[in-house]
Write an enzyme that holds these catalytic residues in place. Structure first.
Site, PDB file in Angstrom:
ATOM      1  CB  CYS A  36      42.638  42.261  36.432  1.00 36.51           C
ATOM      2  SG  CYS A  36      42.945  40.625  37.126  1.00 36.51           S
ATOM      3  CB  CYS A 109      44.124  39.537  44.215  1.00 41.12           C
ATOM      4  SG  CYS A 109      43.910  41.189  43.539  1.00 41.12           S
TER       5      CYS A 109
HETATM    6 FE1  FES Z   1      43.499  41.040  39.262  1.00 39.63          FE
HETATM    7 FE2  FES Z   1      45.090  41.132  41.438  1.00 39.63          FE
HETATM    8  S1  FES Z   1      44.436  42.789  40.165  1.00 39.63           S
HETATM    9  S2  FES Z   1      44.418  39.389  40.341  1.00 39.63           S
END
Ligand code: FES
Length: 164
Positions: A36, A109
């Site tokens: 991400c 996360c």
């Molecule tokens: Fe990757 Fe939250 S979307 S850390």
């Protein structure tokens, strides 16, 4: 994400705790998630508490999503007064604290925060030793690290995805 969880995240973000770099920290952990693109750095300062070395305070900077920031805010409060061993024993869901259970797509996360904490506290982690020694007197901000890389650059630890 449920509306309830979104509200709890917004509540944590309305008054985020311990955000920002910490001068004179005893250890620093930096992690990134290649999938991400989020990154998080965590500073820890210890103090002596009747012969026990406990976490006096912790702070963080994040190029992270709202969930990661909310978890980091809660987790940096949660680990105060704990020894490194006690803090390392906390499970991902415990670090997320009052946010409650996170949906599968948001668990990473919280794992980002857990990874930064492990990176900062785990003396066995060779990658960390470079980060924490010597104790920085004026550590660059996370933004500085990426916008003005020096020779060698910043040491990032990428988290392993479960099952890999
Ligand atoms: Fe990757 Fe939250 S979307 S850390």
């Amino acid at each position: 994400m449920t509306e309830d969880l979104q509200k709890r995240i917004q509540a944590a973000l309305a008054n985020p705790q311990n955000m920002g770099e910490m001068a004179g920290a005893d250890s620093i952990g930096t992690v990134g998630n290649a999938d991400c693109g989020e990154m998080l750095r965590l500073w820890v300062k210890f103090k002596d508490d009747n012969g026990r070395k406990v976490i006096d305070r912790a702070s963080f900077q994040s190029f992270g999503c709202e969930t990661a920031i909310a978890v980091a805010s809660l987790a940096t409060e949660l680990i105060r007064g704990k020894t490194a061993e006690e803090a390392l024993a906390l499970k991902t869901e415990e670090l997320a604290g009052e946010l409650g259970p996170l949906p599968p797509m948001k668990i990473h996360c919280a794992q980002l925060v857990e990874g930064a904490l492990r990176s900062a506290l785990d003396p066995q982690n060779a990658a960390v030793k470079k980060e924490i020694s010597p104790a920085p007197t004026s550590a660059p901000t996370l933004l500085d690290s990426f916008s003005k890389p020096k020779a060698g650059g910043v040491k990032l630890t990428f988290l392993d995805e479960p099952g890999q």
